[in-house]
Design a protein around this motif. Structure first.
Motif, PDB file in Angstrom:
ATOM      1  N   ASP A 174     -25.858 -19.410  19.009  1.00  0.00           N
ATOM      2  CA  ASP A 174     -25.129 -19.684  20.248  1.00  0.00           C
ATOM      3  C   ASP A 174     -23.618 -19.584  20.089  1.00  0.00           C
ATOM      4  OD1 ASP A 174     -24.606 -21.878  18.709  1.00  0.00           O
ATOM      5  OD2 ASP A 174     -25.601 -23.329  20.008  1.00  0.00           O
ATOM      6  N   GLY A 175     -23.169 -19.249  18.866  1.00  0.00           N
ATOM      7  CA  GLY A 175     -21.740 -19.085  18.639  1.00  0.00           C
ATOM      8  C   GLY A 175     -20.993 -20.377  18.384  1.00  0.00           C
ATOM      9  N   GLN A 176     -21.687 -21.514  18.402  1.00  0.00           N
ATOM     10  CA  GLN A 176     -21.026 -22.789  18.159  1.00  0.00           C
ATOM     11  C   GLN A 176     -20.741 -22.954  16.674  1.00  0.00           C
ATOM     12  OE1 GLN A 176     -23.254 -26.164  19.486  1.00  0.00           O
ATOM     13  NE2 GLN A 176     -21.634 -27.639  19.060  1.00  0.00           N
ATOM     14  N   LYS A 177     -19.484 -23.268  16.332  1.00  0.00           N
ATOM     15  CA  LYS A 177     -19.069 -23.374  14.941  1.00  0.00           C
ATOM     16  C   LYS A 177     -18.960 -24.829  14.503  1.00  0.00           C
ATOM     17  CE  LYS A 177     -18.859 -18.982  15.021  1.00  0.00           C
ATOM     18  NZ  LYS A 177     -20.003 -18.228  14.468  1.00  0.00           N
ATOM     19  N   TRP A 178     -19.131 -25.025  13.214  1.00  0.00           N
ATOM     20  CA  TRP A 178     -19.032 -26.370  12.655  1.00  0.00           C
ATOM     21  C   TRP A 178     -17.581 -26.833  12.612  1.00  0.00           C
ATOM     22  CZ3 TRP A 178     -22.650 -27.386   7.896  1.00  0.00           C
ATOM     23  CH2 TRP A 178     -23.966 -27.069   8.243  1.00  0.00           C
ATOM     24  N   THR A 179     -17.397 -28.137  12.718  1.00  0.00           N
ATOM     25  CA  THR A 179     -16.097 -28.735  12.478  1.00  0.00           C
ATOM     26  C   THR A 179     -15.986 -29.089  10.993  1.00  0.00           C
ATOM     27  OG1 THR A 179     -16.908 -30.969  12.895  1.00  0.00           O
ATOM     28  CG2 THR A 179     -16.088 -29.707  14.802  1.00  0.00           C
ATOM     29  N   LEU A 180     -14.784 -29.391  10.534  1.00  0.00           N
ATOM     30  CA  LEU A 180     -14.617 -29.824   9.150  1.00  0.00           C
ATOM     31  C   LEU A 180     -15.342 -31.144   8.903  1.00  0.00           C
ATOM     32  CD1 LEU A 180     -10.889 -28.986   8.291  1.00  0.00           C
ATOM     33  CD2 LEU A 180     -12.955 -27.658   7.812  1.00  0.00           C
ATOM     34  N   THR A 181     -15.369 -32.000   9.916  1.00  0.00           N
ATOM     35  CA  THR A 181     -16.071 -33.274   9.780  1.00  0.00           C
ATOM     36  C   THR A 181     -17.560 -33.052   9.551  1.00  0.00           C
ATOM     37  OG1 THR A 181     -14.475 -34.397  11.216  1.00  0.00           O
ATOM     38  CG2 THR A 181     -16.613 -35.464  10.900  1.00  0.00           C
ATOM     39  N   ARG A 182     -18.158 -32.187  10.359  1.00  0.00           N
ATOM     40  CA  ARG A 182     -19.581 -31.908  10.169  1.00  0.00           C
ATOM     41  C   ARG A 182     -19.821 -31.258   8.810  1.00  0.00           C
ATOM     42  NH1 ARG A 182     -23.789 -28.082  13.731  1.00  0.00           N
ATOM     43  NH2 ARG A 182     -25.532 -28.370  12.273  1.00  0.00           N
ATOM     44  N   THR A 183     -18.941 -30.354   8.424  1.00  0.00           N
ATOM     45  CA  THR A 183     -19.087 -29.680   7.132  1.00  0.00           C
ATOM     46  C   THR A 183     -19.087 -30.688   5.997  1.00  0.00           C
ATOM     47  OG1 THR A 183     -17.956 -27.721   8.000  1.00  0.00           O
ATOM     48  CG2 THR A 183     -18.109 -27.944   5.608  1.00  0.00           C
ATOM     49  N   ALA A 184     -18.139 -31.631   6.034  1.00  0.00           N
ATOM     50  CA  ALA A 184     -18.060 -32.644   4.984  1.00  0.00           C
ATOM     51  C   ALA A 184     -19.295 -33.539   4.984  1.00  0.00           C
ATOM     52  CB  ALA A 184     -16.797 -33.476   5.171  1.00  0.00           C
ATOM     53  N   LEU A 185     -19.728 -33.956   6.157  1.00  0.00           N
ATOM     54  CA  LEU A 185     -20.896 -34.833   6.244  1.00  0.00           C
ATOM     55  C   LEU A 185     -22.164 -34.123   5.775  1.00  0.00           C
ATOM     56  CD1 LEU A 185     -20.222 -36.654   9.641  1.00  0.00           C
ATOM     57  CD2 LEU A 185     -20.006 -37.602   7.336  1.00  0.00           C
ATOM     58  N   GLU A 186     -22.307 -32.856   6.132  1.00  0.00           N
ATOM     59  CA  GLU A 186     -23.486 -32.088   5.704  1.00  0.00           C
ATOM     60  C   GLU A 186     -23.503 -31.938   4.182  1.00  0.00           C
ATOM     61  OE1 GLU A 186     -25.963 -30.163   7.285  1.00  0.00           O
ATOM     62  OE2 GLU A 186     -25.519 -30.494   9.408  1.00  0.00           O
ATOM     63  N   SER A 187     -22.330 -31.694   3.593  1.00  0.00           N
ATOM     64  CA  SER A 187     -22.246 -31.557   2.141  1.00  0.00           C
ATOM     65  C   SER A 187     -22.613 -32.857   1.449  1.00  0.00           C
ATOM     66  CB  SER A 187     -20.829 -31.123   1.742  1.00  0.00           C
ATOM     67  OG  SER A 187     -20.702 -31.079   0.335  1.00  0.00           O
ATOM     68  N   LEU A 188     -22.044 -33.949   1.918  1.00  0.00           N
ATOM     69  CA  LEU A 188     -22.330 -35.247   1.307  1.00  0.00           C
ATOM     70  C   LEU A 188     -23.782 -35.668   1.532  1.00  0.00           C
ATOM     71  CD1 LEU A 188     -19.011 -37.094   2.200  1.00  0.00           C
ATOM     72  CD2 LEU A 188     -19.705 -36.193  -0.029  1.00  0.00           C
ATOM     73  N   ALA A 189     -24.336 -35.329   2.683  1.00  0.00           N
ATOM     74  CA  ALA A 189     -25.751 -35.623   2.929  1.00  0.00           C
ATOM     75  C   ALA A 189     -26.635 -34.821   1.973  1.00  0.00           C
ATOM     76  CB  ALA A 189     -26.109 -35.305   4.379  1.00  0.00           C
ATOM     77  N   SER A 190     -26.302 -33.559   1.767  1.00  0.00           N
ATOM     78  CA  SER A 190     -27.051 -32.726   0.815  1.00  0.00           C
ATOM     79  C   SER A 190     -26.954 -33.309  -0.586  1.00  0.00           C
ATOM     80  CB  SER A 190     -26.504 -31.296   0.827  1.00  0.00           C
ATOM     81  OG  SER A 190     -26.614 -30.719   2.109  1.00  0.00           O
ATOM     82  N   ALA A 191     -25.754 -33.772  -0.947  1.00  0.00           N
ATOM     83  CA  ALA A 191     -25.557 -34.378  -2.264  1.00  0.00           C
ATOM     84  C   ALA A 191     -26.404 -35.628  -2.419  1.00  0.00           C
ATOM     85  CB  ALA A 191     -24.074 -34.695  -2.476  1.00  0.00           C
ATOM     86  N   MET A 192     -26.525 -36.402  -1.349  1.00  0.00           N
ATOM     87  CA  MET A 192     -27.330 -37.625  -1.422  1.00  0.00           C
ATOM     88  C   MET A 192     -28.807 -37.288  -1.613  1.00  0.00           C
ATOM     89  SD  MET A 192     -26.827 -40.815  -1.511  1.00  0.00           S
ATOM     90  CE  MET A 192     -28.163 -41.702  -2.282  1.00  0.00           C
ATOM     91  N   ILE A 193     -29.274 -36.236  -0.969  1.00  0.00           N
ATOM     92  CA  ILE A 193     -30.668 -35.820  -1.162  1.00  0.00           C
ATOM     93  C   ILE A 193     -30.904 -35.450  -2.621  1.00  0.00           C
ATOM     94  CG2 ILE A 193     -32.412 -34.108  -0.550  1.00  0.00           C
ATOM     95  CD1 ILE A 193     -31.058 -33.883   2.197  1.00  0.00           C
TER      96      ILE A 193
END
Length: 285
Positions: free
Chosen positions: A234-253
């Motif tokens: 849909d062309g919607q891009k991530w924000t830096l906040t979402r990027t950071a949260l996704e990275s840290l969530a992946s790290a927690m997994i």
């Protein structure tokens, strides 16, 4: 005849900024790897200490940020810096790599009986600081190589309508593909570091097999999670906040899975006292 709205299989994204960044990371990878090979083959690293190792870490990692910042592609020139894909990719990998070095390396110390013996004093939580930067270069290359492969596989299936499950073939194929790439990546890193004496491994044979299986946990999670950055129809891009949260969530997994390994599988064979004792301080028995 294929439907007009059906996405054709492709390696690189339709978004020009993201495609440019992925190609740049791929082009840059053999450059820093060649530099590393020269340092190892010539044994120049034997003359390195704190400053030299730190400079090496900066030399291999900073171009991932500096070059796209100084020479942006045409698609990024009119965009704010925080909307550019290469910024999000570097942020995601920097956070993930920091957690990996700062926390997960101690699983290697204790479970896999592998230690660092670099002649450096500049450390953070017992990890040589320059390795945080070297890891970034490694992770940029790993994910730049695997993202197009995953995209090519995923795009070979027709888009799944909202609310419907993905085809079983796509799910099973994705799992097998990610696991294969993750194990290959983990094994090759362990194998290529064999010539560097500062990586001390008690049992190299077990490290290549069992240890690589443990290390692949990182990439089983990170490969598909990283690929998702700005990967929207849909062309919607991530924000830096979402990027950071996704990275840290992946790290927690990954953190959870590593600890499950500790509880269920445990460490490699042998007396772990010699590895654990340094972390117990002067009161160790």
């Amino acid at each position: 005849m294929a439907q007009a709205n059906q996405v054709q299989p492709h390696w690189f994204p339709k978004h020009p900024g993201k495609a440019w960044a992925e190609k740049f990371f791929l082009i840059y990878s053999p450059i820093w790897i060649t530099l590393f090979i020269i340092v190892v083959v010539t044994e120049a690293y034997k003359m390195f200490y704190d400053v030299e190792f730190f400079i090496l870490g900066l030399v291999v990692s900073l171009p991932c940020v500096v070059y796209p910042a100084l020479f942006p592609c045409s698609a990024d020139r009119d965009k704010p810096w925080y909307e550019r894909y290469w910024v999000k990719a570097n942020l995601w990998l920097a956070l993930f790599g920091f957690v990996g070095n700062y926390f997960w390396t101690h699983y290697f110390f204790i479970l896999l009986r592998a230690t660092y013996r670099f002649p450096v004093n500049f450390r953070l939580n017992e990890i040589p600081v320059f390795l945080f930067f070297v890891t970034h270069a490694y992770f940029v290359s790993y994910h730049a190589a695997t993202t197009p492969i995953l995209r090519r596989f995923w795009s070979s299936y027709p888009p799944t309508p909202a609310g419907q499950r993905h085809p079983m073939g796509k799910i099973v194929g994705s799992v097998l593909l990610v696991c294969a790439m993750a194990y290959f990546t983990a094994f090759m890193e362990a194998w290529t570091l064999e010539k560097v004496p500062y990586y001390h491994i008690d049992n190299r044979e077990q490290m290549y097999t069992v240890g690589s299986t443990f290390y692949m946990i990182y990439f089983v999670i990170s490969f598909p999670m990283f690929t998702r950055i700005d990967e929207t129809n849909d062309g919607q891009k991530w924000t830096l906040t979402r990027t950071a949260l996704e990275s840290l969530a992946s790290a927690m997994i990954v953190f959870i899975l590593c600890d499950f390994w500790r509880l269920i599988v445990g460490g490699l064979t042998g007396d772990p006292a010699a590895i654990i004792k340094p972390f117990l301080g002067t009161h160790a028995v």
